[in-house]
Structures are given as C-alpha cells and as structure tokens.
Write an enzyme that holds these catalytic residues in place. Structure first.
Site: not given
Length: 268
Positions: A37, A158, A162, A192
């Site tokens: 990351d 975006y 994708k 979420l």
C-alpha cells in the site's frame, strides 16, 4: 484443509477497506500474504495485527503509479515466500473535483487514473505471471467497478479505466489460461468501507440504497469473500469473468423504485 492453504498472495491497496478484508480472509484461510500500500505505515500495522493472530503476513510500500515499485512488490513477495500464486490488483483512485464530464475533465487527471487504475493491473500481472507459470499456475483478481458497466454524469476517467480493467481481465485470461493461470475481476457497488462511511453524504447513501435491488449496502467482506472464492480452487473453472457485487443496482428497470413509490401512494 483451509481454502487457500499453501498459496502466496500479493494484495495491492491492502492497508484498509476492501483490500484489507481480502488480505485478512486469505490469511485466515491459510495463505501467506503480502499487503502492499502507498500507506506504508498502514500496511505494516495491518500486517502486524495479523501476525499477532499467528498468520504469515508482511506489509510493504507500494506506489501503484510507478512501474519499479510494482516490480519491487512482486519481487519482495517471491523473495519472502518463494513464489506468488495469487495477485489481487486492488488499487484504484478517483478525484471528484477533477474527474468530470468529457468536456470539463482535467486531462492530467485522465492520464493519472489510466496509469494508476489500469496500467498498474497490466504491470502487476506482467511481473507476476512468469512466477505463476513456474509455480504451475495461479489466480489474478482485479478490482473493476460498477462504474465499468454504465454511464454517469461525472467520473469519466474512472469509469473508462475500470471498464478497461474488465476487458484486460478477459485478455489475460485468454492469453494465459493454458498455463493454468486464471484471471477474474470483481466489480463492487457502493461498499460501506470506513472511507465511505466517513466521507459519503447520507443523501448519497440513501440514493444508492433506493436503487439497489437489495435493501442494504455492501460491506468490505462482501468483496473480500468474493476475492477469497476467486483465489481458491473452488473457482478453478471460472476465468475471464468480472463478478458484479453491487446489490442488484443494475439488475432491473431503473424506474422500478419510483413506480413502487407511486403504487404505494395510490394504494395499489
């Protein structure tokens, strides 16, 4: 036997949210996992928490916009655990202030998103596949998005990036299937994650829930469990697919929620 016992997985964007869920589930099911990351401290912290559970996990830095950094992450995985048999390309970025409609989009932002969201998938696969061939096969999993399957008022770069991820997934599957390498995608809806809970206005959350076929939002583990399935041999005859995990958001005629409200108001 655990579901991914003996597998070695590299998870990009793994310090939080969906990536962390996938990394955690795979580690608990027997895989040795590298969490990579841009948030190096977050990756190290996540790895340490899983190590405290007796799991084999490492955390490293990754800049998904940099070719050398992606290669380093794959090389580290192989050096640390001897091979790589699962690659979860999960990094994705967007900028709602710059990624606008096609007339007003910032062109530098277009290039940035294509580099991070799409080229990182190409490069991660490019560097991992030779090791997977030596290992006798593997599973590559790419994070696409529900934005890949419909137009929107904004986020043009975006959505395009994708959609390209979903198609690149098919190309990788077609090109390397005979080497026992599978490649599939996961297309999340509104999930979420902590970032979504903290930053998404309630009005937007309610809007998405209204148009879902299911009466609730997705959780990070809904995606993580899909990734776990695709990483495992349970999915050994599935390749080239992008599974939409989005609560049936695009399942039906978009007027249905409004029609149901109208019928309820008129007593039908």
């Amino acid at each position: 036997m655990k579901r991914v016992e003996g597998k070695v997985a590299l998870v990009t964007g793994g310090a939080s949210g969906i990536g962390l869920s996938a990394a955690t589930l795979m580690a608990k099911e027997g895989a040795r996992v590298v969490i990579a990351d841009f948030n190096e401290q977050g990756a190290a912290s996540a790895a340490n928490e899983l190590k405290n559970l007796g799991l084999e996990v490492s955390g490293i830095f990754l800049d998904a916009g940099d070719e050398a950094s992606i290669k380093d992450a794959v090389d580290f995985t192989v050096e640390q655990y001897g091979t790589i048999t699962v690659l979860y390309n999960n990094v994705g970025v967007t900028n709602l202030k710059k990624d606008l409609d096609v007339v007003h989009i910032d062109l530098d932002e277009w290039d940035r998103l294509m580099n991070v969201n799409l080229k990182s998938v190409l490069l991660g696969s490019r560097f991992a596949i030779p090791h997977m061939i030596k290992a006798g096969g593997g599973s590559i999993i790419n994070t696409a998005s529900m934005a890949a399957f419909a137009g929107d008022a904004t986020r043009s770069a975006y959505g395009a990036s994708k959609a390209a991820v979903a198609n690149l997934t098919r190309y990788i599957a077609a090109q390397y299937g005979k080497h026992h390498i599978r490649c599939n995608g996961v297309a999340p809806g509104l999930i979420l994650t902590p970032a979504a809970r903290n930053n998404m206005p309630g009005q937007i959350l309610d809007m998405f829930e209204k148009y879902n076929a299911l009466p609730y939002h997705g959780e990070a583990d809904d995606i993580g469990n899909t990734v776990l399935f695709l990483a495992s041999d349970e999915s050994k005859f599935i390749t080239g697919q992008t599974i939409q995990v989005e609560g049936g958001h695009y399942l039906s005629n978009p007027t249905i929620p409004d029609m149901q409200e109208m019928m309820a108001d008129t007593g039908h």
